[in-house]
Design a protein around this motif. Structure first.
Motif, mmCIF file in Angstrom:
data_model
loop_
_atom_site.group_PDB
_atom_site.id
_atom_site.type_symbol
_atom_site.label_atom_id
_atom_site.label_comp_id
_atom_site.label_asym_id
_atom_site.label_seq_id
_atom_site.Cartn_x
_atom_site.Cartn_y
_atom_site.Cartn_z
ATOM 1 N N ARG A 27 35.756 94.528 10.669
ATOM 2 C CA ARG A 27 36.170 94.125 9.181
ATOM 3 C C ARG A 27 37.492 93.367 9.045
ATOM 4 N NH1 ARG A 27 34.021 99.535 8.113
ATOM 5 N NH2 ARG A 27 36.172 100.339 8.390
ATOM 6 N N ARG A 28 38.480 93.922 10.084
ATOM 7 C CA ARG A 28 39.865 93.362 10.133
ATOM 8 C C ARG A 28 39.491 91.810 10.608
ATOM 9 N NH1 ARG A 28 44.920 97.207 10.888
ATOM 10 N NH2 ARG A 28 43.892 99.224 9.609
ATOM 11 N N LEU A 29 38.590 91.646 11.453
ATOM 12 C CA LEU A 29 38.318 90.156 11.570
ATOM 13 C C LEU A 29 37.640 89.317 10.873
ATOM 14 C CD1 LEU A 29 37.390 90.789 15.824
ATOM 15 C CD2 LEU A 29 39.334 89.187 14.761
ATOM 16 N N GLY A 30 37.321 89.941 9.889
ATOM 17 C CA GLY A 30 36.336 89.140 8.737
ATOM 18 C C GLY A 30 35.110 88.740 9.268
ATOM 19 N N GLN A 31 34.531 89.769 10.053
ATOM 20 C CA GLN A 31 33.129 89.573 10.352
ATOM 21 C C GLN A 31 32.856 88.386 11.534
ATOM 22 O OE1 GLN A 31 31.063 92.132 9.582
ATOM 23 N NE2 GLN A 31 32.538 92.797 8.053
ATOM 24 N N GLN A 32 34.163 88.171 12.107
ATOM 25 C CA GLN A 32 33.856 86.902 13.075
ATOM 26 C C GLN A 32 33.311 87.274 14.268
ATOM 27 O OE1 GLN A 32 37.854 85.277 14.304
ATOM 28 N NE2 GLN A 32 38.255 85.386 11.867
ATOM 29 N N LEU A 33 33.117 88.556 14.798
ATOM 30 C CA LEU A 33 32.339 89.202 15.815
ATOM 31 C C LEU A 33 31.667 90.311 15.248
ATOM 32 C CD1 LEU A 33 35.354 89.301 18.577
ATOM 33 C CD2 LEU A 33 33.375 87.509 18.323
ATOM 34 N N SER A 34 30.692 90.503 15.826
ATOM 35 C CA SER A 34 29.686 91.688 15.409
ATOM 36 C C SER A 34 30.268 92.923 16.118
ATOM 37 C CB SER A 34 28.371 91.382 16.073
ATOM 38 O OG SER A 34 28.158 91.522 17.609
ATOM 39 N N PRO A 35 29.797 94.123 15.530
ATOM 40 C CA PRO A 35 30.421 95.324 16.137
ATOM 41 C C PRO A 35 29.910 95.545 17.661
ATOM 42 C CG PRO A 35 29.692 95.802 13.937
ATOM 43 C CD PRO A 35 29.398 94.218 14.189
ATOM 44 N N ALA A 36 28.775 95.129 17.895
ATOM 45 C CA ALA A 36 28.216 95.140 19.378
ATOM 46 C C ALA A 36 28.956 94.626 20.256
ATOM 47 C CB ALA A 36 26.806 94.725 19.359
ATOM 48 N N THR A 37 29.418 93.186 19.640
ATOM 49 C CA THR A 37 30.336 92.489 20.670
ATOM 50 C C THR A 37 31.647 93.032 20.786
ATOM 51 O OG1 THR A 37 29.165 90.484 19.921
ATOM 52 C CG2 THR A 37 31.612 90.101 21.021
ATOM 53 N N ILE A 38 32.101 93.697 19.938
ATOM 54 C CA ILE A 38 33.389 94.272 19.801
ATOM 55 C C ILE A 38 33.552 95.392 20.644
ATOM 56 C CG2 ILE A 38 35.175 95.597 18.406
ATOM 57 C CD1 ILE A 38 34.647 93.554 16.129
ATOM 58 N N ARG A 39 32.400 96.124 20.514
ATOM 59 C CA ARG A 39 32.328 97.507 21.536
ATOM 60 C C ARG A 39 32.087 97.333 22.990
ATOM 61 N NH1 ARG A 39 28.664 99.343 17.434
ATOM 62 N NH2 ARG A 39 26.867 98.448 18.311
ATOM 63 N N ASN A 40 31.760 95.866 23.483
ATOM 64 C CA ASN A 40 31.511 95.482 24.666
ATOM 65 C C ASN A 40 33.158 95.056 25.210
ATOM 66 O OD1 ASN A 40 28.907 95.727 24.904
ATOM 67 N ND2 ASN A 40 28.326 93.621 24.400
ATOM 68 N N VAL A 41 33.713 94.340 24.195
ATOM 69 C CA VAL A 41 35.352 94.131 24.518
ATOM 70 C C VAL A 41 36.176 95.279 24.728
ATOM 71 C CG1 VAL A 41 37.267 92.845 23.774
ATOM 72 C CG2 VAL A 41 35.153 91.972 23.407
ATOM 73 N N MET A 42 35.839 96.212 23.903
ATOM 74 C CA MET A 42 36.580 97.378 23.911
ATOM 75 C C MET A 42 36.218 98.228 25.076
ATOM 76 S SD MET A 42 36.315 98.753 19.793
ATOM 77 C CE MET A 42 37.219 100.117 20.009
ATOM 78 N N ALA A 43 34.960 98.241 25.736
ATOM 79 C CA ALA A 43 34.712 98.753 26.963
ATOM 80 C C ALA A 43 35.522 98.208 28.037
ATOM 81 C CB ALA A 43 33.327 98.779 26.956
ATOM 82 N N ASP A 44 35.489 97.098 28.024
ATOM 83 C CA ASP A 44 36.117 96.260 28.889
ATOM 84 C C ASP A 44 37.547 96.524 29.104
ATOM 85 O OD1 ASP A 44 33.899 94.801 29.848
ATOM 86 O OD2 ASP A 44 34.479 93.008 28.561
ATOM 87 N N LEU A 45 38.403 96.739 27.815
ATOM 88 C CA LEU A 45 39.779 97.147 27.796
ATOM 89 C C LEU A 45 39.825 98.337 28.288
ATOM 90 C CD1 LEU A 45 40.344 95.404 24.277
ATOM 91 C CD2 LEU A 45 41.465 94.750 26.456
ATOM 92 N N GLU A 46 38.769 99.463 28.074
ATOM 93 C CA GLU A 46 38.994 100.790 28.567
ATOM 94 C C GLU A 46 38.770 100.731 29.999
ATOM 95 O OE1 GLU A 46 36.610 104.884 27.988
ATOM 96 O OE2 GLU A 46 36.036 103.318 26.743
ATOM 97 N N GLU A 47 38.172 99.866 30.596
ATOM 98 C CA GLU A 47 37.853 99.869 32.052
ATOM 99 C C GLU A 47 39.317 99.390 32.718
ATOM 100 O OE1 GLU A 47 35.336 97.911 35.377
ATOM 101 O OE2 GLU A 47 34.574 97.554 33.354
ATOM 102 N N ALA A 48 40.236 98.700 31.892
ATOM 103 C CA ALA A 48 41.122 98.034 32.173
ATOM 104 C C ALA A 48 42.495 98.975 32.184
ATOM 105 C CB ALA A 48 41.748 96.609 31.656
ATOM 106 N N GLY A 49 41.925 100.129 31.605
ATOM 107 C CA GLY A 49 43.333 101.252 31.371
ATOM 108 C C GLY A 49 44.092 101.308 30.053
ATOM 109 N N LEU A 50 43.541 100.087 29.195
ATOM 110 C CA LEU A 50 44.493 99.890 28.034
ATOM 111 C C LEU A 50 43.908 100.666 26.948
ATOM 112 C CD1 LEU A 50 44.641 96.031 28.393
ATOM 113 C CD2 LEU A 50 46.250 97.891 29.014
ATOM 114 N N LEU A 51 42.650 101.064 26.796
ATOM 115 C CA LEU A 51 42.071 101.868 25.864
ATOM 116 C C LEU A 51 41.485 103.271 26.339
ATOM 117 C CD1 LEU A 51 40.464 99.411 23.381
ATOM 118 C CD2 LEU A 51 42.710 100.280 23.206
ATOM 119 N N PHE A 52 41.277 104.335 25.608
ATOM 120 C CA PHE A 52 40.612 105.337 26.073
ATOM 121 C C PHE A 52 39.823 106.011 24.797
ATOM 122 C CE2 PHE A 52 44.143 107.605 24.551
ATOM 123 C CZ PHE A 52 43.591 108.684 24.305
ATOM 124 N N ALA A 53 38.915 106.783 25.078
ATOM 125 C CA ALA A 53 37.865 107.266 23.930
ATOM 126 C C ALA A 53 37.942 108.940 24.108
ATOM 127 C CB ALA A 53 36.499 106.951 24.160
#
Length: 352
Positions: A42-68
């Motif tokens: 929503r903050r991106l104005g629907q430029q990316l789908s939630p599925a694509t964003i989830r993949n990016v967030m998973a990569d960021l988690e693997e890099a140690g920048l995010l966690f669930a």
């Protein structure tokens, strides 16, 4: 596997990853809650789908920048992630003229002691940041007008020191048993000749060198008195005061009992003089404002807190104290960093 954080990592993220990461941290700073892919979308104005964003967030988690925090929850930035955000993505705000006038006015020294000014500045920072304000004010070294030794009894003498502003300080020191009064007088005369108009710290090195090289023209007994007198002020740097205001701002935002105890333990540790000195020492590792996020400083490990702190200097550009803000890791860094920086500079101008 979580990869270790590297300071240059922000340049290694592609544009999409940087934007998703920035939006996750922004949303977390606002709410303190885990951030899901739909929120970012929503903050991106629907430029990316939630599925694509989830993949990016998973990569960021693997890099140690995010966690669930939970399997089905959104993501939160790690302490390394917050550090990356502060170092590479944060856009600092500036103080308005009204905020500058407010700080200048509240910190004005007219008719008040330095201690009162520091208390007012700490209260001000707490109120403006809605966090805890903290200031470490070391003992002020005053220039001396006169010093003398007064015999108290076998092996003991009173050191009487009068500062240029009229403050009298007395301390007891040990001296050789059987010390004649003349040795005490010679020791006092020797120190008066070298200390008048100077602080002990300013003259200590010169006096110590003279005594060690036997260039002082003092007999052995008088030299031992001088050394004993100086020793009563050794470690003066540990004498100071810690002023903390707004602890309730931190405690009021904590719900879990274990987190409440961590914050209470933090304040107890801050009251310890060795902890105060470690915090002051930490401000000297770089120029200007220093930011310690969570475990980057052992005082704040496992507390979920960060500190934004800046040293203040006297007219000789010597660091004489530090002032800052303690808050949760999601504090408004963009606003608080310039606020702490400006307040420290105002305090430095006042104490001269």
């Amino acid at each position: 596997m979580i990869q270790p954080f590297r300071s240059g990592m922000v340049t290694e993220l592609n544009e999409r990853s940087r934007e998703v990461f920035r939006l996750v941290v922004d949303a977390y700073m606002e709410t303190g809650e885990p951030v899901g892919s739909r929120t970012v979308s929503r903050r991106l104005g629907q430029q990316l789908s939630p599925a694509t964003i989830r993949n990016v967030m998973a990569d960021l988690e693997e890099a140690g920048l995010l966690f669930a925090p939970h399997t089905s929850a959104g993501r939160l930035p790690t302490e390394a992630g917050v550090r990356l955000f502060v170092n590479g993505l944060l856009e600092l705000g500036g103080l308005s003229e009204e905020e500058r006038r407010n700080i200048d006015g509240r910190c004005a020294a007219s008719g008040r002691s330095v201690g009162q000014v520091l208390e007012e500045a700490t209260e001000l920072l707490s109120g403006l940041s809605r966090c805890a304000g903290v200031v470490f004010a070391p003992k002020v070294e005053r220039s001396l007008r006169h010093i003398e030794f007064v015999h108290l009894g076998p092996g003991r003498a009173l050191v009487v020191m009068v500062t240029e502003d009229g403050l009298v300080e007395n301390r007891i020191c040990e001296v050789p048993v059987g010390m004649p009064p003349s040795a005490l007088v010679r020791a006092g005369n020797y120190l008066n000749a070298r200390l008048s108009g100077r602080t002990i710290d300013e003259a200590r090195s010169e006096i110590t060198t003279e005594l060690e090289s036997h260039r002082s023209q003092l007999d052995e007994l008088s030299s031992r008195v001088v050394a004993a007198g100086l020793a009563t002020w050794t470690g003066n740097r540990t004498e100071g005061s810690l002023i903390v205001r707004g602890q309730s701002n931190l405690l009021g935002n904590v719900t879990a009992i274990e987190d409440l105890e961590k914050i209470r333990t933090l304040f107890e540790m801050l009251e310890a003089k060795d902890s105060m000195l470690r915090l002051l020492d930490a401000t000297q590792i770089g120029e200007g404002v220093q930011i310690f996020i969570g475990a980057e400083h052992n005082l704040f490990a496992n507390t979920g807190c960060s500190v934004v702190i800046a040293p203040y200097h006297n007219s000789r550009e010597q660091i004489v104290g530090a002032i800052g803000v303690i808050g949760p890791t999601r504090i408004n860094y963009a606003r608080i960093i310039p606020m702490v920086d400006y307040t420290a500079k105002v305090i430095g101008r006042i104490i001269g």
